[in-house]
Design a protein around this motif. Structure first.
Motif, short mmCIF file in Angstrom:
data_model
loop_
_atom_site.label_atom_id
_atom_site.label_comp_id
_atom_site.label_asym_id
_atom_site.label_seq_id
_atom_site.Cartn_x
_atom_site.Cartn_y
_atom_site.Cartn_z
N THR A 92 74.64 -53.50 92.99
CA THR A 92 74.31 -53.87 94.56
C THR A 92 75.44 -54.32 94.82
O THR A 92 75.81 -53.59 96.09
CB THR A 92 73.15 -54.95 94.59
N ASN A 96 80.40 -47.29 89.55
CA ASN A 96 78.85 -47.94 89.81
C ASN A 96 78.68 -48.18 87.93
O ASN A 96 79.08 -47.65 87.25
CB ASN A 96 78.04 -46.84 90.22
N ASN A 110 77.60 -50.78 95.50
CA ASN A 110 76.81 -50.04 96.69
C ASN A 110 77.11 -50.62 98.04
O ASN A 110 77.11 -49.82 99.11
CB ASN A 110 75.29 -49.79 96.15
N LEU A 149 78.54 -47.83 100.44
CA LEU A 149 77.35 -47.02 101.24
C LEU A 149 77.66 -46.98 102.74
O LEU A 149 77.55 -46.09 103.53
CB LEU A 149 75.90 -47.50 101.03
N TYR A 196 84.53 -44.03 93.11
CA TYR A 196 83.14 -44.28 92.68
C TYR A 196 83.13 -44.83 91.30
O TYR A 196 83.36 -44.36 90.36
CB TYR A 196 82.08 -43.08 92.97
#
Length: 148
Positions: free
Chosen positions: A125, A101, A128, A132, A99
């Motif tokens: 974005t 971000n 993600n 996701l 992860y």
């Protein structure tokens, strides 16, 4: 006596440090009771959340995100408008990969600067969009396993 600028900066840092604590209490500690958390950009389709809704969202997140570390890169503070902007990055581990971000937070403070009454959070974005769907698939497979 502490200046309003110093108080606001401390509050913004405490907000971000709440992610390092990685508990609901830590995340809500410096928010007003009626704080609204807005996720941006709007094109991601995430709803605005009050504290209770954000806590429920966080409980889902804590099931799949481990060893999370929020690093504050910079803060710009405007005490006259009771606002600050922070650029930060978050690193951690998920069952489907790393992860990594990046965030920009807009903080709107109470008059005394000790609480956040509104936060607008921009996320990466592209990151993600890649992570996701993988996380959703993983969680669906875990739910299916639990039903067997």
């Amino acid at each position: 006596m502490t200046s309003l600028a110093e108080t606001q900066k401390r509050t913004a840092l405490a907000f971000l440090d709440g992610y390092n604590e990685f508990t609901v209490e830590g995340l809500l500690r410096v928010r007003t009771e009626d704080c609204v958390h807005v996720s941006l950009p709007a094109s991601m389709g995430r709803p605005d959340r009050n504290n209770e809704e954000y806590a429920m969202f966080f409980h889902q997140l804590e099931r799949v995100l481990k060893n999370f570390k929020m690093t504050t890169l910079k803060i710009l503070n405007d005490p006259d408008q009771h606002m600050a902007v922070a650029h930060a990055k978050g690193d951690g581990e998920t069952p489907v990969g790393a992860y990594k971000n990046e965030y920009v937070f807009f903080f709107y403070f109470t008059e005394d600067g000790t609480k956040v009454r509104r936060v607008e959070e921009f996320v990466d974005t592209a990151f993600n969009a890649g992570l996701l769907p993988k996380l959703s698939e993983y969680m669906a497979s875990k739910a299916a396993e639990a039903q067997r």
